[in-house]
Design a protein around this motif. Sequence first.
Motif, PDB file in Angstrom:
ATOM      1  N   GLU A  14       0.841  -1.196   0.000  1.00  0.00           N
ATOM      2  CA  GLU A  14       0.000   0.000   0.000  1.00  0.00           C
ATOM      3  C   GLU A  14       0.876   1.246   0.000  1.00  0.00           C
ATOM      4  O   GLU A  14       1.848   1.323   0.756  1.00  0.00           O
ATOM      5  N   LEU A  15       0.509   2.213  -0.812  1.00  0.00           N
ATOM      6  CA  LEU A  15       1.185   3.494  -0.836  1.00  0.00           C
ATOM      7  C   LEU A  15       0.671   4.321   0.339  1.00  0.00           C
ATOM      8  O   LEU A  15      -0.521   4.622   0.420  1.00  0.00           O
ATOM      9  N   VAL A  16       1.561   4.664   1.276  1.00  0.00           N
ATOM     10  CA  VAL A  16       1.196   5.453   2.448  1.00  0.00           C
ATOM     11  C   VAL A  16       1.341   6.936   2.130  1.00  0.00           C
ATOM     12  O   VAL A  16       0.468   7.745   2.451  1.00  0.00           O
ATOM     13  N   GLU A  17       2.473   7.290   1.500  1.00  0.00           N
ATOM     14  CA  GLU A  17       2.681   8.672   1.078  1.00  0.00           C
ATOM     15  C   GLU A  17       3.697   8.721  -0.034  1.00  0.00           C
ATOM     16  O   GLU A  17       4.531   7.828  -0.168  1.00  0.00           O
ATOM     17  N   GLY A  18       3.613   9.757  -0.843  1.00  0.00           N
ATOM     18  CA  GLY A  18       4.577   9.963  -1.910  1.00  0.00           C
ATOM     19  C   GLY A  18       4.059   9.551  -3.272  1.00  0.00           C
ATOM     20  O   GLY A  18       2.928   9.076  -3.426  1.00  0.00           O
ATOM     21  N   ASP A  19       4.940   9.737  -4.257  1.00  0.00           N
ATOM     22  CA  ASP A  19       4.581   9.469  -5.652  1.00  0.00           C
ATOM     23  C   ASP A  19       5.555   8.516  -6.331  1.00  0.00           C
ATOM     24  O   ASP A  19       5.596   8.422  -7.549  1.00  0.00           O
ATOM     25  N   GLY A  20       6.378   7.842  -5.533  1.00  0.00           N
ATOM     26  CA  GLY A  20       7.378   6.935  -6.087  1.00  0.00           C
ATOM     27  C   GLY A  20       8.779   7.508  -6.036  1.00  0.00           C
ATOM     28  O   GLY A  20       9.739   6.815  -6.327  1.00  0.00           O
ATOM     29  N   GLY A  21       8.906   8.784  -5.647  1.00  0.00           N
ATOM     30  CA  GLY A  21      10.215   9.407  -5.524  1.00  0.00           C
ATOM     31  C   GLY A  21      10.776   9.241  -4.118  1.00  0.00           C
ATOM     32  O   GLY A  21      10.177   8.569  -3.264  1.00  0.00           O
ATOM     33  N   VAL A  22      11.912   9.882  -3.875  1.00  0.00           N
ATOM     34  CA  VAL A  22      12.520   9.857  -2.548  1.00  0.00           C
ATOM     35  C   VAL A  22      11.500  10.376  -1.536  1.00  0.00           C
ATOM     36  O   VAL A  22      10.803  11.354  -1.790  1.00  0.00           O
ATOM     37  N   GLY A  23      11.388   9.689  -0.408  1.00  0.00           N
ATOM     38  CA  GLY A  23      10.421  10.060   0.619  1.00  0.00           C
ATOM     39  C   GLY A  23       9.140   9.246   0.573  1.00  0.00           C
ATOM     40  O   GLY A  23       8.354   9.261   1.513  1.00  0.00           O
ATOM     41  N   THR A  24       8.938   8.501  -0.499  1.00  0.00           N
ATOM     42  CA  THR A  24       7.755   7.647  -0.616  1.00  0.00           C
ATOM     43  C   THR A  24       7.792   6.587   0.477  1.00  0.00           C
ATOM     44  O   THR A  24       8.842   6.016   0.766  1.00  0.00           O
TER      45      THR A  24
END
Length: 182
Positions: A64-74
């Motif tokens: 599951e994606l918690v935060e971000g868009d796939g970049g650093v920090g995701t």
Amino acid sequence: MYHKEEERCGVTEKQKKKFKKMQGKLSHEWEVRVPASIVWETYGTLELGKVVAQLLPNLIEKVELVEGDGGVGTVLALTLPEGTPGFNFYKEKFTKIDHENRVKETEVVEGGYLLFGFTLYRVRLEIIEKDNGTSIIRSSVEYEIGEGSAADPSIVSTKALEVMAQVVGRNLEEKNASVGNA
């Protein structure tokens, strides 16, 4: 939970002080008959989690994606199948994505190996161009165990990353072959 594990293992505070800080690294390489740029399209993006959950539900049940868009920090939340030894949930954060050199690093930020006293658990994925049609998936695990921790470094393995590289690599080879034959 960690304190209960210490009690269950019979490790006292006095014994923990004897343990020194420990670091380690394990690596694995897998060759695929696909150009590195195509492998990176999966490994360098959020696509990897989707593909692994689809092809290897016995390894990763849900991503599951918690935060971000796939970049650093995701941040991703990964759920492992019920009955998986050790732990069945962790969150990882993308700490490095280098598209030019095809390197991605993630660190566990919650759950997983942190529950066992590890202070760092980092996965590094590198896609290396061997020649025009072949590349290498290099998967590495780096870890640190804090001073005084009774964490057991022998539980660290690259086996899941090996299986992932083999299955994702074969899937990409099949897709690449069908595109080439079309």
